[in-house]
Design an enzyme around this catalytic site. Structure first.
Site, PDB file in Angstrom:
ATOM      1  N   ARG A 464       0.624  -1.199  -0.309  1.00 56.80           N
ATOM      2  CA  ARG A 464       0.205   0.081   0.207  1.00 56.80           C
ATOM      3  C   ARG A 464       0.999   0.956  -0.319  1.00 56.80           C
ATOM      4  NH1 ARG A 464      -4.774   1.724   3.925  1.00 56.80           N
ATOM      5  NH2 ARG A 464      -5.459   3.436   3.425  1.00 56.80           N
ATOM      6  N   GLY A 465       1.010   2.165  -0.945  1.00 58.83           N
ATOM      7  CA  GLY A 465       1.169   3.684  -0.612  1.00 58.83           C
ATOM      8  C   GLY A 465       0.295   5.216  -0.042  1.00 58.83           C
ATOM      9  N   PHE A 467      -1.790   6.551  -2.121  1.00 59.05           N
ATOM     10  CA  PHE A 467      -3.083   7.160  -2.428  1.00 59.05           C
ATOM     11  C   PHE A 467      -3.553   5.353  -3.207  1.00 59.05           C
ATOM     12  CE2 PHE A 467      -1.935  11.261  -1.952  1.00 59.05           C
ATOM     13  CZ  PHE A 467      -2.651  11.836  -1.205  1.00 59.05           C
ATOM     14  N   VAL A 470      -1.596  -2.332  -4.350  1.00 60.71           N
ATOM     15  CA  VAL A 470      -1.498  -3.371  -5.466  1.00 60.71           C
ATOM     16  C   VAL A 470      -2.016  -4.452  -4.813  1.00 60.71           C
ATOM     17  CG1 VAL A 470       0.384  -3.888  -6.342  1.00 60.71           C
ATOM     18  CG2 VAL A 470       0.393  -1.589  -6.185  1.00 60.71           C
ATOM     19  N   ASP A 586      12.403   9.090 -12.363  1.00 57.70           N
ATOM     20  CA  ASP A 586      12.404   7.962 -10.790  1.00 57.70           C
ATOM     21  C   ASP A 586      13.355   6.598 -10.650  1.00 57.70           C
ATOM     22  OD1 ASP A 586      11.954   8.274  -8.045  1.00 57.70           O
ATOM     23  OD2 ASP A 586       9.315   7.786  -8.267  1.00 57.70           O
TER      24      ASP A 586
END
Length: 766
Positions: A464-465, A467, A470, A586
């Protein structure tokens, strides 16, 4: 009186029989009308008789006399043929009317000269009676019949064309191929028009005929008819065959349709069973992971909530495995202290050497006497401890060797405890990660195995990030595992912020969708769930990312790090060869996935959320403007991204080259080259990257000079001095055939001839 026709002229006064058979123009028209309406039986229809009664009485009598004479002459000799019979025969055989034999003009002017008296009518009626009584003989002896003026050469044949004199046949119509119908000139006078009385016919009238001839015989017609019948039979047979084939095909289509429906039903059953089995397996995995997590909570530790004033914080508490290791470490330290203390006591009991054995004894006697005199040892009530007895030299060396062995053993135990502690720390990191994952999964709204877009069955949460979440999912259509990234927008956001986030995600989708490279994670699908939730479907990789691997193992060998860098550079070269080129912007260990979870396998690059498209509109000679300054991971960005000025800084693919150098340095040394122990806020405030003019290499671990030179080329401070992606892809360090340098090869050959140095000393080892 003379009668003039197209075949010649006949002189002499006409008889009443001739007059009775000489039609006027009006009577000719009536005759044609009557013949056209005459049925095949030879009897006129009612309409034709009405037209005859509507004529002038005089003309009507002439027509009656003419037809009566024709009817009586139809059974006579072949020279005088009946016109009515011929008309009837022509209608049946050759489809010609009577008008085609002798076309008569319908127009005739009424003149006083042509009016006849009552006597002429009586004589005409008498002639008609004579014709009726003669039954086929010649009419009267005063003159000839009107048919005598036309010399028929064809006899009484069935076709009127055969009886037409050759002199009056039209050459234009003799070869005509039109339909067998009569063509009469409208202004041509009738050749049988005779003047009654003493007035001759002023203007002769010509006849025009249209003749159709054919070479077909009855045999040919029969052959054609038989061929036509055969063709019809063949066509009917072919039609029957096609109908049968069509029926067979329809039957096959119905069977295939039924089979297709059966297969669809079977496929749906298989999909349902697959879903059921996958859900059962996922449920068992969830249960086992939670059981293991509960066991590891006692062994490795767990989070406890601690209150600090008005707030609550989570604090980590180690499990019994760490507590046991701490106790073992304390015991080892205590044993080491005891050994050191005993070694000190042993040093006091160390026997004197042979040279110094007498000197201490002679000097000790005066001291003893002095002490006795001063302290009054003889009268002292306290008993002093005896001095430790000196050991022999053999005993001393024996004890010293024992203490050394014990210290060595403790050192070995301490190393084992340290190794076990590091291993437990790695396991604890996994345990902490699993605890967070389970907590996030329990709080997720997609935890109950939903099927998204009627295709993707969610199994369990991967991570989880900020927003997004996965999930590991299974594609029911393609029968493969996939990673579904669910983007959830904050409902409290403004519509403008939601639109920008969605626009950013759509941009990432459009960029990532077109990429197809074995070192780049594939993007399969994109769909929306509601106004605040949308999903992207990515290729699933079983292993972890490079960042997790480095946290677990700290560093890796140079060969493994070089292999990872080669694959990263290969993917970057692909991104710069497509049109338009793409800057990832990135690159970091967290966005590099290890397919097998090890450093010696394949890697894949992911997360194109901050990537830049170098199109012709935004990319110039100096690069493109950095519109998202402040985004990204600061440890892996070059100095030009931190320059603040009136205009945004210019960037190019050299940004990714700098990131490659930082990743390679971190893989080799286990730390970042710039701002290792700093946060992103500290890096930004202290301008750490702007001050990173030169990279410093630690002493350990040992790294080859070629690897250091490669890192320096990647981490050049000025972007003008830094390699771009294409130059980096052709760097000798990354080429397999350049692992052995020419200079080392020459030195190796010289060493073989000059000194017995082994050949392996001249090979560059990583």
């Amino acid at each position: 009186m003379s009668v003039q026709s197209s075949s010649g002229s006949l002189e002499g006064p006409p008889s009443w029989s001739q007059l009775s058979t000489s039609p006027t123009p009006g009577s000719a028209a009536a005759a044609r009308s009557l013949l056209n309406h005459t049925p095949p039986s030879g009897r006129p229809r009612e309409g034709a008789m009405d037209e005859l009664h509507s004529l002038d009485p005089r003309r009507q009598e002439l027509l009656e006399a003419r037809f009566t004479g024709v009817a009586s002459g139809s059974t006579g000799s072949t020279g005088s043929c009946s016109v009515g019979a011929k008309a009837s025969t022509n209608n049946e055989s050759s489809n010609h009317s009577f008008g085609s034999l002798g076309s008569l003009s319908d127009k005739e002017s009424e003149t006083p000269e042509k009016k006849q008296s009552e006597s002429s009518r009586g004589r005409k009626r008498k002639a008609e009676n004579q014709n009726e009584s003669s039954q086929g003989k010649s009419i009267g002896g005063r003159g000839h019949k009107i048919s005598d003026y036309f010399e028929y050469q064809g006899g009484n044949g069935s076709s009127p064309v055969r009886g037409i004199p050759p002199a009056i046949r039209s050459p234009q119509n003799s070869h005509s191929h039109s339909t067998p119908s009569s063509s009469v000139r409208p202004n041509s006078p009738s050749p049988t028009a005779l003047a009654f009385g003493d007035h001759p016919i002023v203007q002769p009238k010509q006849l025009s005929f249209k003749i159709i001839q054919t070479d077909l015989t009855m045999l040919k017609l029969a052959a054609l008819e038989s061929n036509k019948i055969q063709d019809l039979e063949k066509k009917e047979g072919r039609i029957d065959d096609l109908l049968r084939a069509n029926c067979d095909l329809r039957r096959q289509i119905d069977e295939q349709q039924k089979l297709l429906e059966k297969y669809k039903e079977r496929l749906n059953k298989c999909i349902s069973m697959s879903k059921k089995l996958l859900i059962e397996k996922s449920t068992q995995e969830k249960l086992s992971s939670r059981e293991k997590s509960m066991q590891d909570r006692l062994r490795l530790g767990h989070f406890t909530t601690v209150r600090h004033g008005a707030s609550f914080t989570e604090q980590w508490t180690d499990g019994f495995a760490f507590q046991n290791l701490v106790k073992q470490q304390e015991w080892v330290n205590q044993q080491r202290e005891d050994i050191e203390r005993q070694r000190k006591l042993l040093a006091k009991r160390k026997p004197p050497t042979a040279n110094n054995s007498q000197a201490p004894s002679t000097n000790s006697e005066p001291k003893q006497r002095k002490n006795k005199a001063v302290n009054g040892a003889e009268n002292d009530p306290f008993v002093r401890p005896n001095l430790p007895q000196l050991l022999t030299l053999a005993e001393y060396h024996e004890q010293e060797e024992i203490f050394k062995l014990r210290l060595g053993h403790l050192k070995k135990e301490e190393a084992e405890i340290q190794a076990e502690l590091e291993r437990l720390e790695r396991v604890r990191n996994l345990h902490i990660r699993e605890l967070k994952r389970i907590n996030n999964e329990d709080n997720s709204q997609f935890k109950d195995h939903p099927t998204l877009n009627e295709r993707y069955l969610l199994l369990h949460l991967l991570g989880r990030g900020g927003f997004s979440e996965v999930y590991k999912a299974f594609d029911l259509y393609e029968q493969r595992y996939a990673a579904v990234k669910i983007h959830q927008l904050n409902k409290s956001w403004r519509d403008e912020k939601k639109e920008n986030y969605h626009k950013h995600a759509c941009r990432e989708y459009r960029i990532h969708k077109e990429l197809d490279h074995p070192r780049i994670v594939k993007l399969y699908d994109y769909f929306s769930l509601d106004t605040d939730t949308f999903c992207t479907v990515l290729e699933y990789c079983e292993g972890n990312d490079l960042d997790f691997y480095l946290k677990q193992h700290k560093l890796m060998s140079e060969k493994e790090a070089r292999s990872i860098v080669m694959q990263i550079v290969n993917a970057l070269r692909y991104l710069n060869e497509i049109k338009p080129p793409i800057i990832h912007y990135d690159l970091k260990p967290g966005n590099i996935l290890l397919v097998d979870g090890t450093a010696c396998g394949e890697i894949k690059i992911t997360d194109f959320g901050l990537s830049k498209i170098m199109d012709d509109d935004s990319y110039g000679v100096d690069g493109m403007d950095l519109t998202s300054q402040g985004a990204g991971t600061y440890w892996y960005l070059p100095p030009e991204c931190f320059v603040v000025g009136k205009e945004p800084p210019k960037i190019s693919n050299k940004v990714d080259v700098w990131s490659v150098g930082v990743i390679f340095f971190q893989c080799l040394y286990g730390r970042k080259p710039f701002g290792h122990n700093q946060s992103q806020q500290d890096i930004l405030q202290e301008n750490t990257i702007l001050k990173a003019t030169e990279v410093q290499f630690p002493v350990k671990p040992v790294v080859s000079s070629e690897a250091k030179a490669f890192i320096r080329r990647c981490l050049a401070y000025r972007k003008e001095d830094r390699f771009d992606v294409h130059q980096l892809a052709n760097d000798p360090y990354l080429l397999p055939h350049m692992r052995r340098s020419n200079s080392s090869g020459n030195l190796h050959m010289a060493g073989l001839t000059a000194s017995p140095t082994p050949p392996s000393s001249s090979i560059i080892t990583y």
